[in-house]
Design a protein around this motif. Structure first.
Motif, PDB file in Angstrom:
ATOM      1  N   GLU A 172       0.817  -1.207   0.000  1.00  0.00           N
ATOM      2  CA  GLU A 172       0.000   0.000   0.000  1.00  0.00           C
ATOM      3  C   GLU A 172       0.853   1.260   0.000  1.00  0.00           C
ATOM      4  O   GLU A 172       0.515   2.253  -0.642  1.00  0.00           O
ATOM      5  CB  GLU A 172      -0.966  -0.011   1.190  1.00  0.00           C
ATOM      6  CG  GLU A 172      -2.101  -1.001   1.042  1.00  0.00           C
ATOM      7  CD  GLU A 172      -2.924  -0.776  -0.232  1.00  0.00           C
ATOM      8  OE1 GLU A 172      -3.327   0.371  -0.485  1.00  0.00           O
ATOM      9  OE2 GLU A 172      -3.156  -1.751  -0.966  1.00  0.00           O
ATOM     10  N   SER A 173       1.988   1.217   0.706  1.00  0.00           N
ATOM     11  CA  SER A 173       2.879   2.387   0.723  1.00  0.00           C
ATOM     12  C   SER A 173       3.470   2.637  -0.659  1.00  0.00           C
ATOM     13  O   SER A 173       3.527   3.787  -1.125  1.00  0.00           O
ATOM     14  CB  SER A 173       3.999   2.181   1.744  1.00  0.00           C
ATOM     15  OG  SER A 173       3.472   2.071   3.053  1.00  0.00           O
ATOM     16  N   VAL A 174       3.916   1.566  -1.310  1.00  0.00           N
ATOM     17  CA  VAL A 174       4.478   1.706  -2.653  1.00  0.00           C
ATOM     18  C   VAL A 174       3.403   2.163  -3.627  1.00  0.00           C
ATOM     19  O   VAL A 174       3.647   3.002  -4.518  1.00  0.00           O
ATOM     20  CB  VAL A 174       5.111   0.377  -3.120  1.00  0.00           C
ATOM     21  CG1 VAL A 174       5.515   0.448  -4.588  1.00  0.00           C
ATOM     22  CG2 VAL A 174       6.314   0.030  -2.249  1.00  0.00           C
ATOM     23  N   PHE A 175       2.206   1.649  -3.469  1.00  0.00           N
ATOM     24  CA  PHE A 175       1.111   1.994  -4.369  1.00  0.00           C
ATOM     25  C   PHE A 175       0.713   3.467  -4.225  1.00  0.00           C
ATOM     26  O   PHE A 175       0.497   4.159  -5.223  1.00  0.00           O
ATOM     27  CB  PHE A 175      -0.090   1.087  -4.082  1.00  0.00           C
ATOM     28  CG  PHE A 175      -1.212   1.223  -5.055  1.00  0.00           C
ATOM     29  CD1 PHE A 175      -2.248   2.129  -4.850  1.00  0.00           C
ATOM     30  CD2 PHE A 175      -1.254   0.442  -6.197  1.00  0.00           C
ATOM     31  CE1 PHE A 175      -3.284   2.260  -5.745  1.00  0.00           C
ATOM     32  CE2 PHE A 175      -2.296   0.556  -7.104  1.00  0.00           C
ATOM     33  CZ  PHE A 175      -3.318   1.474  -6.875  1.00  0.00           C
ATOM     34  N   HIS A 176       0.621   3.937  -2.988  1.00  0.00           N
ATOM     35  CA  HIS A 176       0.142   5.306  -2.751  1.00  0.00           C
ATOM     36  C   HIS A 176       1.251   6.349  -2.813  1.00  0.00           C
ATOM     37  O   HIS A 176       0.976   7.524  -3.070  1.00  0.00           O
ATOM     38  CB  HIS A 176      -0.567   5.385  -1.394  1.00  0.00           C
ATOM     39  CG  HIS A 176      -1.890   4.709  -1.366  1.00  0.00           C
ATOM     40  ND1 HIS A 176      -2.971   5.153  -2.105  1.00  0.00           N
ATOM     41  CD2 HIS A 176      -2.324   3.599  -0.706  1.00  0.00           C
ATOM     42  CE1 HIS A 176      -4.013   4.347  -1.897  1.00  0.00           C
ATOM     43  NE2 HIS A 176      -3.643   3.406  -1.051  1.00  0.00           N
ATOM     44  N   ASN A 177       2.487   5.929  -2.564  1.00  0.00           N
ATOM     45  CA  ASN A 177       3.579   6.898  -2.547  1.00  0.00           C
ATOM     46  C   ASN A 177       4.842   6.318  -3.181  1.00  0.00           C
ATOM     47  O   ASN A 177       5.879   6.169  -2.532  1.00  0.00           O
ATOM     48  CB  ASN A 177       3.859   7.343  -1.105  1.00  0.00           C
ATOM     49  CG  ASN A 177       4.831   8.503  -1.041  1.00  0.00           C
ATOM     50  OD1 ASN A 177       4.934   9.308  -1.972  1.00  0.00           O
ATOM     51  ND2 ASN A 177       5.571   8.587   0.050  1.00  0.00           N
ATOM     52  N   THR A 206       8.535   3.082 -10.855  1.00  0.00           N
ATOM     53  CA  THR A 206       7.361   2.659 -10.097  1.00  0.00           C
ATOM     54  C   THR A 206       6.232   3.665 -10.264  1.00  0.00           C
ATOM     55  O   THR A 206       5.062   3.287 -10.376  1.00  0.00           O
ATOM     56  CB  THR A 206       7.701   2.513  -8.598  1.00  0.00           C
ATOM     57  OG1 THR A 206       8.899   1.765  -8.446  1.00  0.00           O
ATOM     58  CG2 THR A 206       6.590   1.798  -7.860  1.00  0.00           C
ATOM     59  N   GLN A 207       6.566   4.925 -10.293  1.00  0.00           N
ATOM     60  CA  GLN A 207       5.552   5.960 -10.502  1.00  0.00           C
ATOM     61  C   GLN A 207       4.842   5.767 -11.832  1.00  0.00           C
ATOM     62  O   GLN A 207       3.621   5.933 -11.925  1.00  0.00           O
ATOM     63  CB  GLN A 207       6.211   7.340 -10.426  1.00  0.00           C
ATOM     64  CG  GLN A 207       6.708   7.709  -9.030  1.00  0.00           C
ATOM     65  CD  GLN A 207       7.585   8.949  -9.027  1.00  0.00           C
ATOM     66  OE1 GLN A 207       7.831   9.568 -10.066  1.00  0.00           O
ATOM     67  NE2 GLN A 207       8.077   9.322  -7.847  1.00  0.00           N
ATOM     68  N   ARG A 208       5.599   5.391 -12.864  1.00  0.00           N
ATOM     69  CA  ARG A 208       4.978   5.150 -14.175  1.00  0.00           C
ATOM     70  C   ARG A 208       4.086   3.905 -14.142  1.00  0.00           C
ATOM     71  O   ARG A 208       3.011   3.884 -14.764  1.00  0.00           O
ATOM     72  CB  ARG A 208       6.062   5.016 -15.249  1.00  0.00           C
ATOM     73  CG  ARG A 208       6.817   6.303 -15.539  1.00  0.00           C
ATOM     74  CD  ARG A 208       7.580   6.234 -16.856  1.00  0.00           C
ATOM     75  NE  ARG A 208       8.600   5.195 -16.860  1.00  0.00           N
ATOM     76  CZ  ARG A 208       9.852   5.363 -16.434  1.00  0.00           C
ATOM     77  NH1 ARG A 208      10.225   6.542 -15.942  1.00  0.00           N
ATOM     78  NH2 ARG A 208      10.722   4.378 -16.487  1.00  0.00           N
ATOM     79  N   LEU A 209       4.529   2.848 -13.446  1.00  0.00           N
ATOM     80  CA  LEU A 209       3.706   1.647 -13.323  1.00  0.00           C
ATOM     81  C   LEU A 209       2.387   1.959 -12.635  1.00  0.00           C
ATOM     82  O   LEU A 209       1.318   1.519 -13.077  1.00  0.00           O
ATOM     83  CB  LEU A 209       4.455   0.566 -12.525  1.00  0.00           C
ATOM     84  CG  LEU A 209       5.581  -0.191 -13.211  1.00  0.00           C
ATOM     85  CD1 LEU A 209       6.180  -1.209 -12.243  1.00  0.00           C
ATOM     86  CD2 LEU A 209       5.099  -0.899 -14.473  1.00  0.00           C
TER      87      LEU A 209
END
Length: 264
Positions: free
Chosen positions: A235-240, A246-249
């Protein structure tokens, strides 16, 4: 449980490393997602763990430790004792992984034939229990069928049953839902959650789809061109997301709003 330390893999016909020095840990009872586009090195990482690396066609270094035992440099005979018994593998295309001339039940039992001294009746009992655990309807009937008689979703459940029949501690899943429609995909993800919750089996779930990983995995690692670029709570990677890749994914994940904008 499983620790990958500074893993490097370079195939002889390539100018760059398929895996460029990654380090990763899978904890007991955890589902870890490994994501990245095609060619990012995630499948080669899983092959290294599974003992399927074609050693004569590549250079490799580092360590892959299962409870302190090094898998990467172990002899093939030693690896055969571990794989199947302690590490199960589920591939993306079940039809290509199964023998079309062998009945389903015998294929589920195969690992028991290799790793145990159980008689035929005991092997069949455990195979039927595994097939029931993956929620196949009428396991006794499916046991007698051939692969071409089953749907893609049923075959994927059979592959999972074959991987868990001997109750391994770690399950490697390489894009196991990619070839399935959305409804069946969701059912397989729920099945994996249930197996993890009820049996405590650890899983490495490989996918190019961050949205699928978000639904299943508590932690995620992101690979790009052989390198591990980000790792953390899903969830942390997904939201921030911190890394530009990763931002592009994350930005590419379809949302209801994006779908509406597409059709306006």
């Amino acid at each position: 449980m499983l620790e990958i330390r500074d893993l490097h893999v370079k195939f002889h016909n390539s100018t760059r490393e398929a895996v460029g020095g990654i380090s990763l840990t899978i904890r007991d009872g955890e589902i870890l997602g490994l994501v990245g586009e095609s060619g990012s090195g995630k499948t080669v990482t899983a092959m290294s763990v599974a003992g399927l690396l074609p050693r004569k066609r590549c250079d490799y270094s580092g360590e892959i430790l299962l409870d302190g035992r090094d898998l990467l440099h172990s002899r093939r005979a030693e690896l055969r004792k571990l794989h199947g018994r302690e590490i199960g593998v589920v591939f993306q295309e079940p039809m290509s992984s199964m023998d079309p001339l062998m009945k389903i039940g015998h294929q589920v039992e195969e690992v028991l034939l290799i790793h145990t001294d159980l008689n035929r009746e005991a092997r069949k009992r455990l195979a039927l229990e595994a097939m029931e655990a993956v929620e196949l309807e009428n396991p006794a009937e499916v046991y007698e069928k051939y692969p071409h008689e089953l749907s893609g979703g049923m075959l994927q459940r059979v592959m999972i049953a074959a991987a868990i029949v001997i109750k391994p501690r770690l399950l490697l899943l390489d894009e196991p839902t990619t070839a399935l429609d959305v409804t069946i995909q969701a059912q397989i993800l729920e099945l994996l959650k249930k197996l993890n919750r009820e049996s405590g089996i650890s899983m490495l779930f490989i996918s190019h789809n961050l949205n699928v990983v978000r639904k299943l995995c508590g932690r995620v690692a992101v690979m790009q061109r052989g390198a591990l670029v980000e790792e953390g709570d899903t969830e942390s990677v997904f939201h921030n997301p911190q890394h530009p890749y990763t931002q592009r994914l994350v930005a590419a994940i379809p949302t209801r709003r994006r779908k509406e904008e597409t059709y306006e």
